[in-house]
Each structure stands twice: as C-alpha cells, then as structure tokens.
Design a protein around this motif. Sequence first.
Motif, mmCIF file in Angstrom:
data_model
loop_
_atom_site.group_PDB
_atom_site.id
_atom_site.type_symbol
_atom_site.label_atom_id
_atom_site.label_comp_id
_atom_site.label_asym_id
_atom_site.label_seq_id
_atom_site.Cartn_x
_atom_site.Cartn_y
_atom_site.Cartn_z
ATOM 1 N N GLN A 81 -1.921 33.191 62.870
ATOM 2 C CA GLN A 81 -2.111 34.260 63.833
ATOM 3 C C GLN A 81 -3.455 34.217 64.545
ATOM 4 N N TYR A 82 -4.542 34.458 63.780
ATOM 5 C CA TYR A 82 -5.857 34.480 64.407
ATOM 6 C C TYR A 82 -6.315 33.069 64.759
ATOM 7 N N ALA A 83 -6.054 32.140 63.819
ATOM 8 C CA ALA A 83 -6.592 30.797 63.985
ATOM 9 C C ALA A 83 -6.027 30.121 65.229
ATOM 10 N N PHE A 84 -4.700 30.179 65.374
ATOM 11 C CA PHE A 84 -4.111 29.478 66.510
ATOM 12 C C PHE A 84 -4.415 30.189 67.826
ATOM 13 N N SER A 85 -4.405 31.514 67.814
ATOM 14 C CA SER A 85 -4.702 32.209 69.067
ATOM 15 C C SER A 85 -6.156 31.977 69.446
ATOM 16 N N ARG A 86 -7.025 31.855 68.450
ATOM 17 C CA ARG A 86 -8.427 31.543 68.738
ATOM 18 C C ARG A 86 -8.548 30.119 69.312
ATOM 19 N N PHE A 87 -7.812 29.210 68.699
ATOM 20 C CA PHE A 87 -7.822 27.821 69.188
ATOM 21 C C PHE A 87 -7.369 27.776 70.648
ATOM 22 N N ILE A 88 -6.259 28.471 70.933
ATOM 23 C CA ILE A 88 -5.717 28.479 72.292
ATOM 24 C C ILE A 88 -6.680 29.175 73.254
ATOM 25 N N ALA A 89 -7.225 30.311 72.812
ATOM 26 C CA ALA A 89 -8.132 31.060 73.689
ATOM 27 C C ALA A 89 -9.380 30.238 74.014
ATOM 28 N N ASP A 90 -9.860 29.468 73.033
ATOM 29 C CA ASP A 90 -11.034 28.613 73.266
ATOM 30 C C ASP A 90 -10.728 27.548 74.300
ATOM 31 N N ARG A 91 -9.540 26.922 74.158
ATOM 32 C CA ARG A 91 -9.168 25.884 75.119
ATOM 33 C C ARG A 91 -8.976 26.508 76.502
ATOM 34 N N TYR A 93 -10.566 29.057 77.626
ATOM 35 C CA TYR A 93 -11.920 29.307 78.123
ATOM 36 C C TYR A 93 -12.555 28.019 78.638
ATOM 37 N N GLU A 94 -12.315 26.919 77.906
ATOM 38 C CA GLU A 94 -12.872 25.625 78.324
ATOM 39 C C GLU A 94 -12.079 24.982 79.462
ATOM 40 N N LYS A 95 -10.966 25.639 79.817
ATOM 41 C CA LYS A 95 -10.065 25.135 80.855
ATOM 42 C C LYS A 95 -9.446 23.784 80.457
ATOM 43 N N LYS A 96 -9.288 23.557 79.175
ATOM 44 C CA LYS A 96 -8.637 22.325 78.713
ATOM 45 C C LYS A 96 -7.178 22.653 78.425
ATOM 46 N N LEU A 97 -6.451 23.001 79.488
ATOM 47 C CA LEU A 97 -5.112 23.524 79.274
ATOM 48 C C LEU A 97 -4.104 22.444 78.899
ATOM 49 N N GLU A 98 -4.469 21.184 79.107
ATOM 50 C CA GLU A 98 -3.515 20.126 78.801
ATOM 51 C C GLU A 98 -3.274 19.997 77.294
ATOM 52 N N LEU A 155 0.841 32.748 73.861
ATOM 53 C CA LEU A 155 0.796 33.311 75.215
ATOM 54 C C LEU A 155 -0.229 34.434 75.314
ATOM 55 N N SER A 156 -0.457 35.170 74.215
ATOM 56 C CA SER A 156 -1.499 36.187 74.250
ATOM 57 C C SER A 156 -2.864 35.536 74.381
ATOM 58 N N GLY A 157 -3.047 34.433 73.660
ATOM 59 C CA GLY A 157 -4.303 33.688 73.770
ATOM 60 C C GLY A 157 -4.526 33.207 75.192
ATOM 61 N N LEU A 158 -3.458 32.897 75.873
ATOM 62 C CA LEU A 158 -3.545 32.453 77.264
ATOM 63 C C LEU A 158 -3.503 33.631 78.229
ATOM 64 N N ARG A 159 -3.453 34.810 77.689
ATOM 65 C CA ARG A 159 -3.447 36.056 78.459
ATOM 66 C C ARG A 159 -2.243 36.175 79.382
ATOM 67 N N ALA A 160 -1.122 35.601 78.972
ATOM 68 C CA ALA A 160 0.097 35.713 79.777
ATOM 69 C C ALA A 160 0.885 36.921 79.289
ATOM 70 N N TYR A 161 0.238 38.081 79.304
ATOM 71 C CA TYR A 161 0.852 39.284 78.738
ATOM 72 C C TYR A 161 2.113 39.691 79.491
ATOM 73 N N LYS A 162 2.082 39.514 80.779
ATOM 74 C CA LYS A 162 3.203 39.937 81.611
ATOM 75 C C LYS A 162 4.477 39.176 81.204
#
Lengths: 454, 505
Positions: A81-91, A93-98, A155-162
Amino acid sequence: MAGIGFELDNILRRDTYSSLVHAYAYAIVISSGPWLFSIAGIFIITLVSKIPGADNFWFVQFRTLVVYLISISLVTSSVMQYAFSRFIADRFYEKKLEVVRPNYNGACLVIIIFSSIVALLFVYEFLPGVSIFTKIYTFLSLVSLSCVWLATISLSGLRAYKQVSISFLIAYVFMAFICYLLRDFLLNGLMLGFLLGQILLFAMLSYTIYTQYHSTEKLDFSFTKHTEPMIWLVLAGLFYNMAIWADKYLFWYTSPSKINVIGHLNASLIYDTPVFLATLTSVFSMAFFFLHLETTYMDHYKRLFQKVSGGGTLSEIYHSHNMLVSTSRYIIISVLKIQGVLLLMGIFLGYAFLLYLKIDPYYIYILNVLVLALTLNVVYWATIDLLFHLDKYKTTCCLHGLFLVSNIVFTDISIRLNIFYYGYGLAASLFVSSLTALICLHFAYKNLEYNTFV
Amino acid sequence: MTKRAFPKSDNVDILLLLEGTYPFVSGGVSSWAYTLMLSMPQFRFGVVFLGGSESLYDEPKYPFPDNLVYLDDFYLFPEFERPHRPAFLKEKYYFYDEITQLHSDCLDPFKIDSEKTIGDIERLIFSENGISEQDFWYSRQSWDYTVEKYKEKCSDISFIDYFWTVRGLHAPLWRLFDISKKVPVPKLYHSASTGYAGMLGSILSRKHDKPFILTEHGIYTKERRIDLLQRNWLEDYYIREAHTEYINDRWITLFEILARISYSAADPIISLFGAYRDRQIDDGAPKNKTIIVPNGVDVDKFAACEHHSHDLTKPVIAMVGRVVKIKDIKTFIRCMAVVIQKMPDAIGWIVGPEETEPDYVEECHELIRILKLEKNIHLMGTQKMENILKKIDLLVLSSISEGQPLVVLEAFAAGIPTVLTDVGACRELVYGANDEDAKLGQAGEVLPISSPGKLADAILSLLTDPNFYQSAAKAAKARANTYYALNDITNIYKDLYLEKIEEAN
C-alpha cells in the motif's frame, strides 16, 4: 495530468455554492477510500436484488462474505500500500513515467501469486461445506480484489483520482445490474456478479495505466529494491490494515453476539451495522481534510521547501513553517468540529435511525461510542497523513503498531466486560493512538528545521 | 579511480605536506618538491598529499624518486561528505563556553593569540574526548549554536548557504584529525603552504615535538582570495548561488587563521623573495623567523642552450606560461602588434598548456585573427624549455600575477634577456634583489601590467640597441649563476634540514 490539488483549487476559485458542492463531492469520493465505496455498493446491491417476502438469509451470507473478502484482500495488498504508492509517487515526481508500467506489471504478478495462496487457504479453511461455485467465485474475487487495490494505489500515486472514481462508479453500477439479473441464483448469482464487477474494475484501472504510461519494458521489479524507508512503509501498510480490522474480527469470533453465517465466517450484527454507519459519518470530515491538505496545506508546504532550498533567510523559513503549522492546526480542529456536529446528530437522531433499520435501539449507545471512535479515527488518519508529508515513516509505522496492539487489547477487554462497553475498545485505542500521533506531530514540527538540515 | 600502489614506509626523515600539488598536479611547487627529493638522496622523504575531492585528481603527473618512501593522498572535501549518523548521540553542553570563546577569539585573525588558539583547537577537536565529527554534524547543540550565530551575525543571508558554509569551514578539521593519526612520524615536517597543510604541520609538530619548516611559494591567503572571487573553488560542494560577501569573508578569515597558526608553529618561515617575505610579516609571521630562499635553476643544463646566433632584425620573442587570463596573453599579443609594425619579421611564440581555459585560448586566436598577425604569432602548446631557449632572442611575461617565475631563471641561465611586468619577484630578478646584486646589471626591463605600448617600447629598445642587449644577456647569466644556482639552493635546504634535526635531538 494536473495534480488533484490544482483541479480542486480551480473548482474552489469559482467561488459559488455549486462549485463548493462539486469540489466536496469529488473529495468525498477520493478520500473516503475505495473500500468504503465498495461496502456501500454491496449494501445497494442487496437492496436492489432483494426478493420480497422470501427468507433472505443468503443476503447476509453474501454481505458477510464480501466484507471478509475486502478485509483479507486489503491486508494482503497492504504490504504494497504505502510502499508501492510511494514508489510510484516518487517516479511521478521525477517524471520517470516509463517505469510505471513495467513495475505495475511486476507488482501485479507478485500480488496475484501472493493473494492466490491466501485465497486458497481461505477457501479451504473457512468455507467447508460450501458449494464449489461459491468457492471458485470467492477464490477469484479475492485475487481480483487484491489487484484492484494495487491498481487503485498506483493511480492514486499518479494522482489520477478522476479515472479511479469513474471506474469505481461504472463497475459498481454494472455489478448491481448483473446481480439483479442473476438474483434467482441466490448466493452464487450475487458472487458471480461481484466477481465480474471486480474483473471489469481491474480491467478499467489497468487500461488507464496502460494507455497513459507507455513503456518499452514489459516487466520490472525495481519497486522491491530495499531502501531504508521502504521497509517501514511495508510494515506501516500491514499494521494499519490489520489494525482497522482487528476489533471487527474480535467481535466476529470472540463476542457473545457472534453468529455463524456461512462456513466458518461469522458476523456480529449489533457491532457491524453501527460500525458501518459510524464510518459513513466520517466521510465528510475526511473529504474536508483531503480538500484542504491538497490545496492550502500543500501550498504552504511547497512554499516552505522553496524557502529552504531556494536561499531564504531563517526568519523567512520560520514564517513559512508557522504558516504550515497553523494550517495543520486549522485543518485538524475543523475536522473535529465537523465530527462534533455529526456526533450530536448521532445522539439525537440515532435512535430513530436504528429503529428504521430494525436494529434494537437499545444499542444506541454502541452507535454513539462508535461515532466518537470514528471521529478520533479521522483525527488519527489526518495526523498520520501530515506525518507522512514530513517523511516520518518510522514514526508512522510505530504509531500503526500502537493502534494495532491497543485495538486488540482494548477491544478484547470491552468484549470481556459486557455489552455496554462494546465500541469503547476501538474508541479507547484510537484515543491513545491519535493523542500519541498528535504529540509526534508536535515534535516533528518543532524539530522540522533541525531534521531538514541536520 | 582505483587506489594506486604508493610506497608506505614508516621510516621517514622528512615528511612533505603538500596541498593540491605533487604528485597529481603539475606546476611550480610540484617541480620544486620533486627536485628537492631528487637532489637529496641522503634523506628518506615522505609526501602527504591533501586534495579537495578525489575525483578532481587523475594519475600522478610526476615519477616517484627512489628516496620517496611514503606517499598517501587524503581528501578534505569528499563527495559523500557526511559522517555516519549514530543512533544515539550524547550532547556535550559543557563545551559551549569554550566554543563561544574560541569563536569570538577568531573573529579578528590579526588579534588572535596563535599559541592559545591552536591549543584550544587541539583540545576541542584534535582529541578523542573533544567534539567529534558526529557531534558537529548531528548534535542538537551544534544546530542550536549555528542558528544562534546566524541570528546574531547575518540573519539577512540565505540560511541554507550559511549552513553549508559553516559545515564546509569546519568539516576539514576532522579530516585533518584523521590524517594526523595515520601518517608516520618523521624527523622533520616541511609544508609547502599555510592553509590546511600548514595546519596539519602545526598540529603534528606540536604533537610529536618535531621541527616544522614552512616554505611558501606564493601567498596562500591571497591565492584563495582570488579563487573565491573567481568562484571556482568548492563551488559545487558548499557554496551555492548566493555567494555573498559575508560568506567569502568567512573563508578568508579561516585562511588567515590557518596562516597565523602555521606561522606560529613553523620555524623558519621561508619565502622566495623580499616582497613575499614582507607580506608574510604583514600576515603575522614573526620577522626573526622569516628567511628568503629563492627558486633554483640547473644553470649548467640551461647554459648549454645558450646560442650566439641572435639576428635581432628577425627576432623570436616568446611568452612562456599557461594560456590563461592571469597570464594576460592578450597584452602580449597587442604589444607584439606594435613590435611587428616596426619589425615586420618579428615572430611571437606563445608557449604553454592550453587545457585550463579553452575559452580564453579561443579569444586569443580571435584577437590574432583580428590583428591579422597569423603569420607572426603562433600558439605552440607545451614545449620543452631547452628547445625553446635554443631558438628565442627574448622572453616576455605579461602576467598580472606571478611569484618567482622559474622560466625567467631558466632564460637567465641561457643568457636570454627578459621584459617582464612588475609583479611578484620580477623587479628583483631584472634589477637585482639588493645593492650587490644590482651591480651585476640590468637583465632586461620591468613595466607596469596591462601596458602593451610600454612593453613594446621596451622590447624594441632592447632589440634595436645591440649593446643594451648584450649587457642584459650578460647580467642575466651572471645573476642566475650567482644567486639562483640549484646546487646552492639545495645546499641551503640540506643544511637547514641537518641543523633542525640536530637541534631537535
């Protein structure tokens, strides 16, 4: 994709009554957590597909089974939960979306394997003497639910809430429709409807990830790389999800109010319904908190760190710091006020409400205590979120540990006493936990500069 | 970078403390140290190299003489600059008063009592019971003290810059403490600068009660001041955008303190020429400890380069030095433009490495093109000095800063007159350091900096007056032989070493 804070800000700036309602509606969906949404969905399903006049115990069976599935899948996927969303949110933030897509694939694979094992054990141990179809549907539902949580987290980590909100809405409408069609098959029909709904939901969420984040890589496991905060995040996720279910499981298995529903699955009506109702009351304050966290708080938060790294003087840094602290204080106090109003409403209107739901109004005390408990839960949840923003992973993990242990101990004591104390266990546990969390937050703010620099 | 295999003997006679020079960086001090070791095979030398961060240095640029028995490289500003964070740290509040006192003592480096200050630093930092690097980085007290001083002194500057400056100013002290525990104990310490090397020498010589000699080729504090103004020093590590005057001043103050501590501990304090000696005395060196030992030149080797085929109507005029701003190559090019107007066959050579400031090299090419002097002026890159001296008629230095340039001594030994700017030891070299020296005659001309017209006039007057040219050539040769012969200079150091080691026993 603009951040949710930005979108909410725009909505709020329109500054009309309807725009405010719009913003809150949005925030409610996002903040209250998909699992609450799911349970609410199930209640609606049971209402639409009820066969009038018949013995509807299979409804209770369905509801109980789904609650078990939700709780077990949440705990199963909580390590991520926290770990993966943090990992995704960090990427993000770094714009490493690939890296999103291959890691999502990797995480899905891990979750599918892990939840399959859990699901097998669950079906084997807890559902003896249940039809083979129910067993198969249960197994598959548990796996797909776990995947849905993972997709939601990503998707929450990527802020795709909609996209998350819309997918949930479509999936549950679809699910209700299928359940309605299959109601003649009783429990098996509803379980199949539930399963198909979850699969659709998982497909829609994955589709969003796949279409929005392209990558040449297929599979990647770099999210598992051991970093120091990761281990705390994994434990924090696990503790929290175990903690929020601990009191319920104790009631299901150790209280005199337990009833056997299906297989070895129990329910405790006098506790379950008030808990659910009380949880519903916290939706508004959670939305309020979320809205202000993403807008006002994040504004001050960003401003503070701009001051720190952008060459501000110490007095400028302190000023931004004080703004951040007073914003946090305002948010938490407002949350308490909102919950206070709901608590009063519960005291005055709860009696009538319980009568309407055909629950013995004698248990109004349980409802009131649980509304109080859920008020503290919002405070706890909000404080934890603020601590997360200050990168206090270790503290958060320890606090969740405290919540877990105290919830088990106090709930057990309350069950051993008598029915008048039901609900006090959770309330006491959350009182201790949220008070400790607030003290931790106080010190985290007090030492903010020291911790940032040193 | 892989760790090289360095000699690691514990039995060392002379331990050289070298900051940013031999063996990894080529230059005057490195050549000096290398020659010193080569010319004294009777002593076993050790070298402690102090660098900024490891990545700044490549492979050694000089060979290791046989009598170099110990060499180790240490870095004062490593990339991963933070020490390990302990799980628990005991606050040492009892140091508060002493730290406050030491800082207020150090506010004005010109008023510090060096003996007391170095004692305080030894007790507070260079001691196992003192303030550890962890205390400095992580203790609550250290943070509170930083904030307190910030509020007191400079609450209007960027805090993050202040914070990192404070860390950067102090962190090398603990590096030096580590180093002081690792290096062998010699019979004598010899540092080639004040600064961190001088500080290390002061600490070690006090700790082991051994003599400590300091030779300054330049003036460390002055060089660091130039570095700070050029903003290329430590920039990426500690000082970020807001390069305020206050922060610069703190660094200068540190270097002034390090200089005073070095001057207080070292005996003798050696400079290359009179002007630098005066500067050392101004910076706090006790006058009675200062002596002058100039650079030496292998007169026989360069005398062999002397040639008598000077055709002064087709002169070859060389500017020798790195092609960088501080050498002011553009002034040389402009002055050559004037010379070539009068003497169309004159040739100008710019001899020296071109790697350091490529932009400046390009600007020089551009200037030559604009002046249409491509046929007359050539950038030659690095050349062997002997080969150059065999072909040139005149050496010109247009630098805006020099110490005691070795190329001038080499040109002297080869009987080549020089036209120099009035910086460093140039005046002493051309006109003589004292009355007796002056009697040898004038070895060329000395002119103000950035005056291409005056330089050109002086060059033309030498080239058009064969008598003047001949007398200057003679004076140059005589001066090199009398005062700057390498054997004599080496003997001065040898005697000094023997005397100091003897005294210590």
